[in-house]
Motif scaffolding. Structure first.
Motif, PDB file in Angstrom:
ATOM      1  N   VAL A  81     -58.597 -56.324  47.930  1.00 36.63           N
ATOM      2  CA  VAL A  81     -58.818 -54.942  48.396  1.00 36.63           C
ATOM      3  C   VAL A  81     -60.314 -54.582  48.343  1.00 36.63           C
ATOM      4  CG1 VAL A  81     -58.371 -52.505  47.885  1.00 36.63           C
ATOM      5  CG2 VAL A  81     -56.470 -54.118  48.001  1.00 36.63           C
ATOM      6  N   PRO A  82     -61.019 -54.815  47.208  1.00 40.55           N
ATOM      7  CA  PRO A  82     -62.442 -54.458  47.234  1.00 40.55           C
ATOM      8  C   PRO A  82     -63.282 -55.298  48.199  1.00 40.55           C
ATOM      9  CG  PRO A  82     -61.890 -55.560  45.172  1.00 40.55           C
ATOM     10  CD  PRO A  82     -60.598 -55.259  45.863  1.00 40.55           C
ATOM     11  N   ILE A  83     -62.902 -56.563  48.403  1.00 39.60           N
ATOM     12  CA  ILE A  83     -63.648 -57.377  49.380  1.00 39.60           C
ATOM     13  C   ILE A  83     -63.448 -56.802  50.784  1.00 39.60           C
ATOM     14  CG2 ILE A  83     -63.723 -59.619  50.560  1.00 39.60           C
ATOM     15  CD1 ILE A  83     -63.280 -60.989  47.869  1.00 39.60           C
ATOM     16  N   ALA A  84     -62.199 -56.486  51.139  1.00 39.20           N
ATOM     17  CA  ALA A  84     -61.925 -55.957  52.485  1.00 39.20           C
ATOM     18  C   ALA A  84     -62.566 -54.575  52.661  1.00 39.20           C
ATOM     19  CB  ALA A  84     -60.419 -55.892  52.728  1.00 39.20           C
ATOM     20  N   LEU A  85     -62.521 -53.759  51.605  1.00 38.41           N
ATOM     21  CA  LEU A  85     -63.121 -52.422  51.669  1.00 38.41           C
ATOM     22  C   LEU A  85     -64.633 -52.528  51.859  1.00 38.41           C
ATOM     23  CD1 LEU A  85     -62.671 -49.320  51.302  1.00 38.41           C
ATOM     24  CD2 LEU A  85     -63.006 -49.665  48.851  1.00 38.41           C
ATOM     25  N   CYS A  86     -65.251 -53.419  51.090  1.00 38.58           N
ATOM     26  CA  CYS A  86     -66.700 -53.600  51.171  1.00 38.58           C
ATOM     27  C   CYS A  86     -67.098 -54.100  52.556  1.00 38.58           C
ATOM     28  CB  CYS A  86     -67.156 -54.584  50.091  1.00 38.58           C
ATOM     29  SG  CYS A  86     -68.933 -54.778  50.005  1.00 38.58           S
ATOM     30  N   GLU A  87     -66.362 -55.082  53.036  1.00 41.79           N
ATOM     31  CA  GLU A  87     -66.683 -55.653  54.349  1.00 41.79           C
ATOM     32  C   GLU A  87     -66.541 -54.601  55.454  1.00 41.79           C
ATOM     33  OE1 GLU A  87     -65.610 -59.975  55.660  1.00 41.79           O
ATOM     34  OE2 GLU A  87     -64.209 -58.597  56.621  1.00 41.79           O
ATOM     35  N   ALA A  88     -65.446 -53.814  55.411  1.00 45.57           N
ATOM     36  CA  ALA A  88     -65.232 -52.780  56.433  1.00 45.57           C
ATOM     37  C   ALA A  88     -66.368 -51.763  56.408  1.00 45.57           C
ATOM     38  CB  ALA A  88     -63.889 -52.092  56.202  1.00 45.57           C
ATOM     39  N   TRP A  89     -66.786 -51.403  55.191  1.00 40.99           N
ATOM     40  CA  TRP A  89     -67.891 -50.432  55.051  1.00 40.99           C
ATOM     41  C   TRP A  89     -69.211 -51.042  55.558  1.00 40.99           C
ATOM     42  CZ3 TRP A  89     -72.178 -50.738  51.618  1.00 40.99           C
ATOM     43  CH2 TRP A  89     -72.975 -49.596  51.621  1.00 40.99           C
TER      44      TRP A  89
END
Ligand code: COA
Length: 349
Positions: free
Chosen positions: A312-320
């Motif tokens: 979740v934090p990897i996907a959130l960071c990448e999307a941001w």
């Protein structure tokens, strides 16, 4: 009462890329099978000796701290979610505290597998709202590659998982248009054994039928991890994939709708859904069930596999980082995994 906002976010993935074709050197599988069933094309594996769950967490945390405009000395609480800790104990939180030369602050480890990061965010949110802490570091990190069965016997599990880390800094905000709106945590232990790593552990399954005359003299040294356990692959994760799939596609939409309904919102209000990257087919099913468009959901399992607490934090960071999340956007984090446990968090970026 203040809300909690994400003041900084970071991610780290190891350099070492392992494609589906690379896996065919170790087990009977194929790029076509893996892509068709999971959507995964490649994953990252940490350096065997140089990188650990903690060191990857430190990399992600360093970026999150810098982006929050603070220093490691300003962090007043650590929450570290992982199922692949450096040691059986102590947990990774204290190892990160030591590595980052932080003050003698509290360090809490969370073991909720794939929903570990969302659980951790929920815990951090409570501490921020009560005013107890001002800068909480929340980390999700996994080094799965150290403990997967890369023979054909373990292929249904080993092709899915990858290594990496993500981290956020949570801070209080008085801005009513920003921050975490609500979090929702659930569990159902009825099927705990269908996605699990049984050993080393204190459960009685292995020993119940041994009928030892004396305890603990018999097989000293084998009480915790026996040769038989290793021969039976009980030191590797076990997964009944189809059962996990069936439960996940019910609980993901349910917990997302719970978050929306709690806040009087609808699926059309979501700017970005970050689902735990369990399997692309699960994410696609959830997207379709909720009637979300492609630009309302971010998936990156194709590149990283399932990184459990880090996903979740990897996907959130990448999307941001890709500019897909902007100030004021409604972001939904949702996860489901071993336990079973599942969770969601709804926040205004
Ligand atoms: N390569 C090739 N064949 C494989 C394989 C692999 N990596 N893994 C399993 N198979 C084989 C099985 O041995 C089985 O063969 P058989 O029919 O000859 O017995 C066949 O593929 C089907 O196995 P099954 O487990 O029923 O496959 P599936 O269609 O359910 O797909 C998963 C397996 C794991 C991809 C799927 O169940 C899944 O994604 N489940 C959810 C898992 C998940 O999200 N876990 C993380 C939770 S957070």
């Amino acid at each position: 009462m203040p809300r909690s906002k994400i003041a900084g976010i970071g991610m780290y993935v190891p350099k070492n890329i392992f494609t589906n074709n690379d896996l065919t050197k170790y087990m009977e599988t194929s790029d076509a099978w893996i892509q068709e069933r999971t959507g995964i094309k490649e994953r990252r594996y940490a350096d065997r000796t140089e990188e650990t769950t903690t060191t990857m967490g430190v990399e992600a945390a360093t970026i999150a701290i810098e982006r929050a405009g603070i220093t490691a000395q300003d962090v007043d609480f650590i929450i570290f979610a992982t199922l692949s800790p450096d040691y059986y104990f102590p947990g990774c939180g204290v190892l990160l505290q030591r590595a980052m030369k932080m003050k003698e602050i509290g360090a809490l480890d969370i073991r909720n597998q794939c929903s570990g990061f969302v659980y951790a965010i929920s815990v951090a949110d409570q501490f921020i709202k009560t005013g107890m802490y001002k800068n909480i570091l929340v980390v999700g990190s996994e080094k799965h590659s150290f403990g997967l069965d890369f023979s054909t016997r373990g292929r249904n599990v080993s092709v899915i998982f990858g290594d990496g880390a993500g981290a956020v800094i949570l801070q209080p905000t008085e801005n009513t248009n920003q921050g975490i709106l609500s979090t929702h945590l659930h569990s159902d232990g009825e099927a705990a054994e269908i996605l699990a790593m049984y050993n080393p552990g204190t459960h009685a399954n292995h020993w119940a039928n041994k009928n030892y005359a004396t305890f603990p003299e018999a097989e000293i040294g084998e009480m915790f991890m026996s040769h038989e356990m290793i021969d039976n692959a009980e030191n590797f994760p076990y997964m009944d994939g189809p059962s996990v799939f069936k439960k996940a596609i019910v609980k993901f939409p349910e917990v997302i709708m719970e978050a929306l309904q709690t806040n009087g919102l609808q699926t059309s209000d979501i700017n970005m859904l970050i689902p735990h990257q369990a399997n692309l087919r699960i994410s696609q099913f959830v997207q379709q069930k909720l009637g979300l468009s492609d630009n309302q959901v971010h998936n990156n399992i194709q590149k990283y596999g399932n990184t459990t607490a880090a996903s979740v934090p990897i996907a959130l960071c990448e999307a941001w980082e890709e500019g897909k999340i902007k100030e004021g956007d409604l972001v939904c984090l949702a996860a489901f995994g071993s336990g079973f446990t599942w969770a969601s968090a709804l926040l205004k970026w």
